[in-house]
Design a protein around this motif. Structure first.
Motif, PDB file in Angstrom:
ATOM      1  N   SER A   1       0.842  -1.204   0.000  1.00 10.44           N
ATOM      2  CA  SER A   1       0.000   0.000   0.000  1.00 10.44           C
ATOM      3  C   SER A   1       0.873   1.248   0.000  1.00 10.44           C
ATOM      4  CB  SER A   1      -0.954   0.007   1.203  1.00 10.44           C
ATOM      5  OG  SER A   1      -0.247   0.227   2.411  1.00 10.44           O
ATOM      6  N   SER A   2       2.012   1.160   0.649  1.00 11.77           N
ATOM      7  CA  SER A   2       2.935   2.283   0.707  1.00 11.77           C
ATOM      8  C   SER A   2       3.822   2.326  -0.545  1.00 11.77           C
ATOM      9  CB  SER A   2       3.775   2.140   1.983  1.00 11.77           C
ATOM     10  OG  SER A   2       4.774   3.110   2.054  1.00 11.77           O
ATOM     11  N   ASN A   3       4.318   1.166  -0.958  1.00 12.88           N
ATOM     12  CA  ASN A   3       5.182   1.126  -2.153  1.00 12.88           C
ATOM     13  C   ASN A   3       4.461   1.617  -3.406  1.00 12.88           C
ATOM     14  OD1 ASN A   3       7.540   0.162  -0.995  1.00 12.88           O
ATOM     15  ND2 ASN A   3       6.974  -1.988  -1.251  1.00 12.88           N
ATOM     16  N   LEU A   4       3.152   1.415  -3.458  1.00  9.91           N
ATOM     17  CA  LEU A   4       2.402   1.793  -4.657  1.00  9.91           C
ATOM     18  C   LEU A   4       1.789   3.194  -4.561  1.00  9.91           C
ATOM     19  CD1 LEU A   4       2.901  -1.228  -5.196  1.00  9.91           C
ATOM     20  CD2 LEU A   4       0.684  -1.286  -6.331  1.00  9.91           C
ATOM     21  N   ALA A   5       2.136   3.911  -3.470  1.00  7.02           N
ATOM     22  CA  ALA A   5       1.617   5.274  -3.328  1.00  7.02           C
ATOM     23  C   ALA A   5       2.262   6.216  -4.336  1.00  7.02           C
ATOM     24  CB  ALA A   5       1.853   5.786  -1.904  1.00  7.02           C
ATOM     25  N   ARG A   6       3.425   5.832  -4.845  1.00  5.51           N
ATOM     26  CA  ARG A   6       4.133   6.699  -5.795  1.00  5.51           C
ATOM     27  C   ARG A   6       3.425   6.772  -7.146  1.00  5.51           C
ATOM     28  NH1 ARG A   6       9.750   4.046  -5.960  1.00  5.51           N
ATOM     29  NH2 ARG A   6       9.194   3.696  -3.782  1.00  5.51           N
ATOM     30  N   TYR A   7       2.525   5.831  -7.401  1.00  4.32           N
ATOM     31  CA  TYR A   7       1.845   5.837  -8.697  1.00  4.32           C
ATOM     32  C   TYR A   7       0.662   6.801  -8.624  1.00  4.32           C
ATOM     33  CZ  TYR A   7       4.897   1.898  -9.077  1.00  4.32           C
ATOM     34  OH  TYR A   7       6.028   1.118  -9.067  1.00  4.32           O
ATOM     35  N   ASP A   8       0.977   8.061  -8.891  1.00  4.34           N
ATOM     36  CA  ASP A   8      -0.010   9.116  -8.703  1.00  4.34           C
ATOM     37  C   ASP A   8      -0.267   9.917  -9.977  1.00  4.34           C
ATOM     38  OD1 ASP A   8       2.338  10.526  -8.927  1.00  4.34           O
ATOM     39  OD2 ASP A   8       2.354  11.288  -6.884  1.00  4.34           O
ATOM     40  N   GLY A   9       0.390   9.518 -11.060  1.00  4.58           N
ATOM     41  CA  GLY A   9       0.146  10.208 -12.325  1.00  4.58           C
ATOM     42  C   GLY A   9       0.797  11.572 -12.421  1.00  4.58           C
ATOM     43  N   VAL A  10       1.809  11.830 -11.586  1.00  4.97           N
ATOM     44  CA  VAL A  10       2.467  13.130 -11.636  1.00  4.97           C
ATOM     45  C   VAL A  10       3.767  13.065 -12.436  1.00  4.97           C
ATOM     46  CG1 VAL A  10       3.537  14.990 -10.281  1.00  4.97           C
ATOM     47  CG2 VAL A  10       1.449  13.878  -9.456  1.00  4.97           C
ATOM     48  N   ARG A  11       4.609  12.084 -12.117  1.00  3.14           N
ATOM     49  CA  ARG A  11       5.957  12.074 -12.699  1.00  3.14           C
ATOM     50  C   ARG A  11       6.141  11.060 -13.829  1.00  3.14           C
ATOM     51  NH1 ARG A  11       5.232  12.067  -7.914  1.00  3.14           N
ATOM     52  NH2 ARG A  11       5.542   9.832  -7.869  1.00  3.14           N
ATOM     53  N   TYR A  12       5.295  10.036 -13.839  1.00  4.44           N
ATOM     54  CA  TYR A  12       5.384   9.012 -14.882  1.00  4.44           C
ATOM     55  C   TYR A  12       4.100   8.214 -14.798  1.00  4.44           C
ATOM     56  CZ  TYR A  12       6.890   6.784 -10.575  1.00  4.44           C
ATOM     57  OH  TYR A  12       6.955   6.383  -9.273  1.00  4.44           O
ATOM     58  N   GLY A  13       3.926   7.351 -15.750  1.00  4.84           N
ATOM     59  CA  GLY A  13       2.759   6.471 -15.699  1.00  4.84           C
ATOM     60  C   GLY A  13       1.503   7.172 -16.146  1.00  4.84           C
ATOM     61  N   LEU A  14       0.406   6.489 -15.878  1.00  2.00           N
ATOM     62  CA  LEU A  14      -0.870   6.918 -16.424  1.00  2.00           C
ATOM     63  C   LEU A  14      -1.495   8.073 -15.637  1.00  2.00           C
ATOM     64  CD1 LEU A  14      -3.490   4.636 -17.821  1.00  2.00           C
ATOM     65  CD2 LEU A  14      -4.163   5.828 -15.741  1.00  2.00           C
ATOM     66  N   ARG A  15      -2.075   9.009 -16.369  1.00  2.00           N
ATOM     67  CA  ARG A  15      -2.927  10.010 -15.714  1.00  2.00           C
ATOM     68  C   ARG A  15      -4.266   9.975 -16.431  1.00  2.00           C
ATOM     69  NH1 ARG A  15      -1.563  16.373 -14.917  1.00  2.00           N
ATOM     70  NH2 ARG A  15       0.213  15.472 -13.802  1.00  2.00           N
ATOM     71  N   ALA A  16      -5.304   9.791 -15.635  1.00  2.00           N
ATOM     72  CA  ALA A  16      -6.644   9.713 -16.233  1.00  2.00           C
ATOM     73  C   ALA A  16      -6.946  11.017 -16.957  1.00  2.00           C
ATOM     74  CB  ALA A  16      -7.679   9.452 -15.141  1.00  2.00           C
ATOM     75  N   GLU A  17      -7.591  10.877 -18.109  1.00  2.00           N
ATOM     76  CA  GLU A  17      -7.990  12.054 -18.882  1.00  2.00           C
ATOM     77  C   GLU A  17      -9.045  12.832 -18.105  1.00  2.00           C
ATOM     78  OE1 GLU A  17      -7.272  12.681 -22.369  1.00  2.00           O
ATOM     79  OE2 GLU A  17      -5.723  11.130 -22.252  1.00  2.00           O
ATOM     80  N   GLY A  18      -9.226  14.056 -18.488  1.00  2.00           N
ATOM     81  CA  GLY A  18     -10.348  14.791 -17.902  1.00  2.00           C
ATOM     82  C   GLY A  18      -9.893  16.015 -17.158  1.00  2.00           C
ATOM     83  N   ASP A  19     -10.869  16.815 -16.843  1.00  2.00           N
ATOM     84  CA  ASP A  19     -10.610  18.062 -16.146  1.00  2.00           C
ATOM     85  C   ASP A  19     -10.789  17.788 -14.655  1.00  2.00           C
ATOM     86  OD1 ASP A  19     -10.183  20.676 -15.564  1.00  2.00           O
ATOM     87  OD2 ASP A  19     -12.228  21.309 -16.056  1.00  2.00           O
ATOM     88  N   HIS A  20      -9.680  17.527 -13.985  1.00  2.00           N
ATOM     89  CA  HIS A  20      -9.782  17.129 -12.579  1.00  2.00           C
ATOM     90  C   HIS A  20      -9.990  18.334 -11.682  1.00  2.00           C
ATOM     91  CE1 HIS A  20      -8.662  13.195 -13.907  1.00  2.00           C
ATOM     92  NE2 HIS A  20      -7.589  13.680 -14.493  1.00  2.00           N
TER      93      HIS A  20
END
Lengths: 489, 93, 497
Positions: free
Chosen positions: C320-339
């Motif tokens: 749960s802690s190791n995967l907290a870095r996957y937030d769509g800020v620095r790499y990886g997926l970011r959901a489309e849309g106007d957040h």
């Protein structure tokens, strides 16, 4: 005088503790080898770990540990042979890992103290703990209407969190705590103490209670109080605010408040009120930090002289007044300047007075650090020697100093160029005195007849006028007295 | 594990759970907790907790700068970046 | 006859390369052909054929120049959880489907520096969370032992690597083992799977699931291959603070027999779910060891069942802690849309990027660490973990190795899990999880086929850092087990070499 807040219904006291985040002086980050230097281009000092790239792992910086240990020892704290890095889990744009590596249940050091000078005189303030942690990055909110910009240069920079016990009772005391802590850190070289650049940041925990009560009130935490002046301001405002709320029958909400230095006020950070649950647990990517007892003792033995000990030495050895002793001890560079100045056997009290009254105000006015002073201790020494040898009056010395400050010329050169050198030669002055007496027989008569004994002072003035103010006033006075006495007999 | 706990935990973990799935998720999580509830039966006495199989102490590295990524590399995988910054929806505070 | 070359083990194939019997390119092409032929098994997420071909050409010149390194020209498959520089690395997750690491993991770097050539990145359960390789954003991998009409899982989470080695779509492969993710798929696919002592192989560059349990591991069809890869990749890594400082021992030397060796058989592993055929394979394994001269005795590992509970607290908590870095800020997926807010962006991206099982484990992990439950779950689990480690420590005062089944059953059908509650899958890890909690080295060896023609594996477990002795004993045991079977589709192309 103990600090009190006078409410409509009586007197209140404030109970405070400070949490100070001090950037540990290192070249690289706490767990990555990226640089820590201030002022780099956004995201130019970011290693893969600082951006929390998958698969990257932390490795602890040994110098950061040494620096933190030395700080803890200087605060007379107990340094634990085993401490543990834990993860403090929360989400924020400038927290790349989604957790901050910090120390929680087993911090590096506990139970220290720091002596402060405040409303109640000298008091020892307890230090609850000192632990190491990583700093977060920086979010910039004013570059775009609907977006925040994130710079990770600060992410992973090593910090010491130094938490005081709730022992502080007044703004002066709190200010003294911060000032003395800063002096200590700078003397140790473990933090540059630069509050403008965020190397030293302060949060204030504060609650109020009626004088005589023993129970603690509900406290608030005011964040981002980043100067000694603001500490005083924030405490006065927050204590007054709490008293007002309580006297109106309200309750204090335990909350985080953000200090706004522009307004000198704090406001509630409502968004932070959402219950945090940091889910601390030992970081499995790091093993316990284990220090050998002998190594800790070596660090203790090699600590430099600390500001308070130094101030005491200046008082006891050199007879300085406590205020001057502290001013000269607080900054390592001040002490170094002072000790360089007196090393030729110059009178420490005079030197200290000169520094405190003349050099420090010049530094303040021009916003220059003492290390960059245009007048070196050696150069200033020459000037003070001229005064000591009665070659310059105090007033002249100040003028010469002002010219030295502009740079380029030594005291001797300026004195010579201005023809300022004081006349302390008895024969030259005796001739001037005789001339003055001969030119003014009426005044001599007034003195001899006893009508006006004070006329001696008038003659000194005449001598000064005749020599263009360069006569040594003490010597001129003595010679006038002698010459008048001679005519009397 | 009730639905309000699921919501609270999901919010802490920044996961969005669909309203219609909450009950199922709660049941699944409850089943897992049923499995791990065996922990309560173990006599643990004064056993010290074990965090890692590693017996040693954390190694320390010298305080030296060694850049392992350029600014370009740091930013190249970012979904949104501008002027050398990572860009995120506006944070209010 | 390129396809034939795919039957060579790493050790045998490297010997042929040295002899000049065939070239690195020829060997490589045999695997490229196999990968193509096995397309339906969905073994690889990404293949790196083009760069591999270049490397194979260079390898040939090195052989010609006599500058060949120990693994020169050896094709290897890599679980897609090891970061590989400039090669997309997904961890089986939609979240990282476009992630190209700018750096190389220590283990893959060491193998490549020794001359190994990367064939591709194999499929896995997302972030290594699963025991079937069905939880991959890139589809499920099929077990090469499956009947065409009734696909079976290869096990997981390193299912792609295990299946690739079984199907001769790679001679050897890297996996990671957190709670059995190498040993269980090895058993399901009839290959060897080795998990070293925690800390032996660097975790630097391995996308984390549960940091205190994750350990890179090796799949091979020959024990010599396992040891070869292990010895090339193992050793202290200053980039991993949990990397063991002690040096890797010299290669194991063959033993004449196992006389004087004591083998423990844990009483508690006779669980009610244990498949009868596995029970009997286990007994026969013990008998084989006896015939080799070993003494076999029953031992007790009393916290075996509790270990499973502790694992399913500790692993999700760390995850749960190791995967907290996957937030769509620095790499990886970011959901489309106007957040509307940062949190809204986080929630949308994470919920879109993570699969069900990953989300489930993050939720459990968050829960067991949260205020009010921390002591009952996380802290208690860590204490139980200590007891599990003590169980083994006590056992190893009496015996040299522990013999246990690798799994409670043979490979199960694809989709079986979906119909069961999530704990059914977790129960499959009962024999592998205790070793992981204690951080011990363990080797899963294929032992026999069951009546349905599916491989069954046995685990040989050694004390921490006892790899050298483990390999020596396992060599004799493996020889005696004499597992020669190949998946049905490969029968025509002959035995493993």
């Amino acid at each position: 005088m103990t600090w009190r807040i006078q409410g409509a219904s009586g007197a209140w006291e404030a109970v405070m503790g400070l949490e100070v985040h001090a950037q540990i002086l290192t070249v690289s980050k706490l767990f990555s080898s990226a640089a820590c230097a201030f002022g780099a281009e956004a995201n130019a000092q970011v290693n893969l770990l600082d951006a929390a790239l998958p698969g990257t792992l932390p490795v602890c910086n040994d110098h950061a540990v040494t620096q933190a240990v030395r700080t803890a020892l200087a605060l007379s704290a107990t340094v634990h042979e085993t401490s543990v890095f834990e993860r403090k889990n929360y989400f924020y744009a400038d927290l790349p890992l989604g957790y901050q590596i910090s120390q929680y249940q087993q911090p590096l050091a506990t139970e220290g103290e720091l002596e402060v000078e405040g409303e109640d005189g000298t008091r020892r303030i307890g230090i609850e703990r000192l632990h190491m942690e990583q700093d977060a990055g920086k979010s910039v909110h004013d570059m775009h209407d609907s977006a925040s910009f994130v710079d990770l240069n600060r992410a992973g920079v090593p910090l010491m969190e130094i938490v005081s016990c709730p022992d502080l009772r007044g703004p002066k005391e709190a200010a003294s705590y911060l000032r003395r802590l800063r002096a200590l850190l700078r003397t140790l070289g473990t933090c540059d103490g630069n509050m403008n650049e965020g190397s030293l940041r302060c949060d204030i925990n504060l609650s109020v209670r009626r004088v005589g009560d023993t129970e603690l009130g509900t406290r608030t935490e005011t964040k981002n109080v980043n100067s000694v002046r603001f500490v005083v301001q924030a405490i006065e405002r927050e204590a007054a605010r709490q008293v007002a709320v309580l006297e109106e029958g309200g309750v204090i909400v335990q909350e985080t408040r953000l200090f706004d230095p522009n307004k000198g006020e704090s406001r509630s950070m409502r968004s932070k009120e959402e219950a945090h649950d940091y889910r601390y647990f030992p970081d499995p990517d790091l093993l316990p930090l284990v220090l050998r007892a002998e190594w800790i003792e070596q660090q203790r033995a090699s600590l430099p002289e600390l500001p308070q000990a130094r101030a005491r030495r200046f008082e006891e050895t050199f007879g300085l007044a406590p205020s001057a002793a502290w001013l000269l001890s607080e900054e390592p560079d001040n002490a170094e300047y002072f000790e360089a100045l007196i090393c030729g056997g110059r009178d420490p009290v005079r030197c200290a007075n000169w520094l405190v009254t003349n050099l420090f105000s010049a530094l303040n006015e021009s916003g220059i650090e003492i290390a960059d002073s245009p007048v070196s201790p050696d150069e200033l020494g020459v000037l003070l020697d001229l005064v000591e040898q009665d070659k310059l009056s105090g007033r002249q010395a100040k003028e010469v100093f002002e010219e030295m400050w502009q740079g380029g010329k030594s005291a001797t050169e300026i004195v010579k160029a201005r023809g300022l050198e004081q006349i302390s030669d008895a024969d030259t002055l005796r001739a001037a005195v005789e001339l003055a007496l001969n030119d003014n027989p009426e005044q001599v008569e007034d003195f001899l007849s006893g009508r006006n004994e004070k006329v001696a002072g008038w003659f000194v003035g005449q001598v000064m006028k005749a020599t263009g103010g360069k006569a040594n006033p003490q010597l001129a006075n003595r010679l006038v007295q002698e010459a008048l006495a001679k005519r009397k007999s | 594990m009730d639905t309000s706990t699921v919501k609270k935990v999901a919010s802490l973990a920044r996961l969005r759970v669909k309203e219609e799935e909450i009950t199922t998720i709660a049941q699944e999580l409850q089943a897992i907790l049923g499995l791990v509830d065996q922990l309560a039966k173990v006599k643990i006495d004064n056993t010290a907790p074990m965090t890692t199989p590693s017996a040693g102490k954390t190694p320390l590295r010298p305080d030296a700068i060694e850049a392992n990524a350029s600014r370009v590399q740091i930013l190249e995988n970012a979904p949104q970046s501008e002027e050398g910054f990572f860009v995120v929806p506006k944070v209010v505070e | 006859m390129h396809s034939d070359l795919s039957s060579f083990s790493a050790t045998a194939g490297l010997q042929e390369l040295r002899n000049g019997s065939f070239t690195p390119s020829e060997w490589l092409e045999s695997f490229v052909a196999r990968i193509e032929a096995c397309g339906e098994l969905n073994l690889y997420i990404s293949d790196t054929t083009e760069t591999a071909r270049e490397s194979a050409t260079q390898a040939l010149s090195r052989y010609q120049d006599k500058t060949a390194r120990p693994l020169e020209g050896l094709p290897i498959a890599i679980k897609d959880i090891f970061c590989t520089k400039a090669i997309r690395t997904t961890a089986g997750s939609k979240f990282l489907s476009n992630f190209v690491p700018p750096y190389e993991s220590t283990v893959t770097a060491r193998l490549q520096e020794a001359g190994a050539i990367v064939l591709g990145k194999t499929n896995l359960d997302e972030f290594a969370m699963g025991s079937s390789t069905e939880h991959s954003a890139f589809g499920a991998t099929h077990n090469p032992w499956s009947h065409p009409d009734k696909p079976l899982v290869p096990g997981g989470s390193s299912g792609g690597s295990a299946a690739a080695v079984a199907a001769r779509a790679a001679p050897v492969a890297l996996g990671t083992d957190t709670g059995g993710s190498v040993r269980q798929p090895a058993s399901f696919c009839g290959v060897m799977g080795f998990k070293p002592t925690y800390g032996r192989l660097s975790r630097h560059g391995v996308i984390a699931y549960a940091s205190s349990l994750d350990q890179p591991g090796i799949f091979a069809r020959s024990l010599a291959d396992v040891e070869l890869l292990y010895r090339t990749a193992a050793g202290h890594d200053p980039l991993d603070s949990t990397s063991a400082v002690c040096s890797v021992d010299a290669a194991s030397s063959p033993l004449p027999n196992l006389s004087g060796v004591k083998i423990g058989v844990p009483r508690e592993y006779h669980t009610k779910d244990l498949d009868g055929e596995i029970e009997s394979v286990w007994q026969q394994g013990a008998e084989t060891l006896r015939q080799l001269g070993a003494e076999v005795e029953e031992i007790s590992l009393p916290h075996t069942e509790a270990a499973l509970a502790a694992y399913y607290v500790i692993a999700p908590a760390e995850a749960s802690s190791n995967l907290a870095r996957y937030d769509g800020v620095r790499y990886g997926l970011r959901a489309e849309g106007d957040h509307k807010s940062l949190d809204a962006m986080y929630e949308a991206s994470r919920s879109l990027g993570f699969g069900k099982e990953v989300q489930r484990r993050i939720l459990i992990g968050t829960y067991v660490l949260s205020a009010g439950y921390y002591d009952a779950y996380y802290n208690r689990a860590r204490r139980v973990r200590a007891l599990v480690a003590q169980d083994f420590a006590k056992a190893f005062e009496r015996v040299d190795y522990v013999l246990a089944p690798a799994t409670p059953s043979a490979a199960f059908p694809l989709g079986a899990e979906a119909t069961a509650d999530p704990t059914w899958m977790y129960q499959q890890d009962i024999f592998t999880v205790p070793v992981s909690l204690a951080g011990l080295p363990a080797l899963s060896l294929p032992a026999q086929l069951n009546k349905a023609g599916l491989p069954l594996g046995l685990q040989l477990i050694a004390p921490a850092f006892g790899e050298r002795e483990l390999f020596a004993a396992a060599a004799l045991f493996n020889e005696a087990l004499d597992f020669k079977a190949v998946p049905p589709g490969l029968v025509a192309s002959g035995a493993n070499r």
